[in-house]
Design an enzyme around this catalytic site. Structure first.
Site, PDB file in Angstrom:
ATOM      1  CG  HIS A 183      -1.826   0.724   1.243  1.00  0.00           C
ATOM      2  ND1 HIS A 183      -1.777   2.498   2.250  1.00  0.00           N
ATOM      3  CD2 HIS A 183      -2.665   1.195   0.243  1.00  0.00           C
ATOM      4  CE1 HIS A 183      -2.185   3.092   1.920  1.00  0.00           C
ATOM      5  NE2 HIS A 183      -3.408   2.873   0.561  1.00  0.00           N
ATOM      6  CD  GLU A 213      -2.123  10.075  -2.444  1.00  0.00           C
ATOM      7  OE1 GLU A 213      -1.687   8.549  -1.994  1.00  0.00           O
ATOM      8  OE2 GLU A 213      -2.930   9.871  -3.207  1.00  0.00           O
TER       9      GLU A 213
END
Ligand code: BEZ
Ligand code: FE2
Length: 407
Positions: A183, A213
């Site tokens: 992940h 991110e």
């Protein structure tokens, strides 16, 4: 054997070669590609399927990063800020997952096919999307995802991951390929990273992971500070990140087909390491925009290939690759629209294929015959404008061919 001709054939090779009045000869693989005139000479007496006026043939699009299990979201999740979004995902996850039935996911896959996608990199958290992917003619690289930062849960989570991967492997076929997703650096314990990567390397499976991110992720991973602090304290009872970005990246050496999603907050050193790893970056510009994250600075990639991903409907209003390509074209305002359109079409085809170790994304002898045909409303006067006009005007495709079959 089939032969298909059209006004334009975009090969998506390195030089972005375009054949005017071209034709493709194919079975499940491309056997030949040339001008129509040459193909008629080489294959006399063979039926040639003609296309409508102003039709373009190009490789099917490759959406390198999508979460189908979040397909039920439209207006539920909170956008505008990464933490607010993550909290809303956690509170609405169960209801959204339950609503994303195989039937709903199949409808979304069908829509993706009609909008030109022939291959996806599907990040699967629970395998609830597996059957719909298997049933679809779209090629799926099925990334079984491992997640969990708590050490005391690691064994259980690894066992669950291995079960999902085994079941994906049992279903593997020419158009359903198991793979491994980690992940992210903040959400996966180093033990799980090490063990799942060992498995991927041993079995030569493609690997993908989210990486840097948001600014919150950067603060947390580098300094154990910022808005992630409260999240980790409340949900997981943790006060420190489980890993540092470079320690995380170091674990990925010797993975053959590797990609990192987002990377918008990656440092120059991180990008240098990603390049050394021979990895690609999955660029999901709409997702980054709706969560108010940074836009990937393409000028900093320094030779790293990027691919195009829609991410899931959890952070996008569409899974159409043409919608995504239009957004990318409009978001990167510092790029020349004509040249950047060509770069984008390569990112959405050949680069996606390379990132996942496929023989697709190019119209070239011996490549898989995954082809889309697009009919433009009018003539394109200058061949140089073709990529841009396709991105600006295409809502859906005329024909989709996957593995040589019209689907
Ligand atoms: C975890 O399972 O440890 C986790 C999940 C989502 C975000 C952060 C951590
Ligand atoms: Fe994602």
């Amino acid at each position: 054997m089939k032969i298909l001709s059209a006004k334009w054939v975009i090969t998506c090779d390195e030089d972005f070669s375009i054949i005017k009045d071209g034709a493709i000869v194919f079975t499940d693989k491309i056997l030949d590609i040339d001008t129509l005139e040459n193909i008629q000479i080489k294959y006399p007496n063979k039926e040639i399927i003609q296309s409508k006026d102003n039709t373009v043939l190009m490789p099917g699009l490759i959406n390198s990063h999508v979460h189908l299990e979040f397909s039920a979201n439209s207006t539920t999740l909170k956008y505008g800020n990464f933490m607010a979004w993550l909290n809303s995902v956690i509170s609405n996850r169960d209801t959204l997952i339950e609503k994303a039935t195989p039937k709903l996911i199949s409808t979304k896959l069908d829509r993706m096919k009609k909008t030109g996608t022939t291959t996806i990199g599907a990040i699967s958290s629970y395998s609830f999307d597996m059957q719909a992917c298997i049933n679809s003619p779209i090629n799926t690289v099925f990334f079984c995802e491992v997640i969990g930062s708590k050490a005391d849960m690691a064994d259980t989570l690894f066992a669950d991951f291995k079960n999902r991967l085994e079941s994906a492997k049992k279903n593997s076929s020419k158009n359903f390929m198991p793979a491994v997703a980690i992940h992210s650096a903040y959400s996966v314990h180093p033990f799980l990273v090490r063990e799942s990567l060992a498995l991927a390397k041993e079995q030569n499976l493609p690997v993908s992971t989210h990486f840097l991110e948001s600014p919150e992720e950067f603060e947390w991973l580098h300094k154990d500070e910022g808005l992630f602090t409260e999240f980790f304290r409340n949900f997981l009872g943790q006060s420190k990140a489980v890993t540092k970005p470079m320690e995380f990246l170091n674990q990925f050496s010797n993975v053959k087909n590797l990609s990192f999603t987002h990377c918008v907050e990656a440092s120059d050193n991180d990008l240098e390491k990603i390049k050394l790893l021979g990895a690609s970056i999955n660029h999901c510009v709409t997702s980054n925009r709706v969560l108010n994250n940074t836009k990937l600075d393409l000028k900093r990639l320094n030779g790293i290939d990027f691919t195009i991903g829609t991410d899931g409907l959890s952070s996008n209003n569409s899974l159409s690759m043409f919608d995504e390509l239009r957004n990318a074209l409009m978001m990167h305002t510092d790029e020349n629209i004509i040249e950047f359109s060509k770069t984008l079409l390569k990112a959405a085809t050949i680069n996606g294929s390379k990132a996942m170790g496929l023989n697709k994304g190019k119209l070239q002898k011996d490549a898989d015959a995954d082809i889309i045909s697009i009919t433009l409303a009018d003539e394109v006067v200058d061949k140089d404008d073709l990529a841009m006009q396709i991105i600006l005007h295409t809502k859906s495709v005329e024909k989709t061919i996957i593995g040589g079959e019209f689907v």
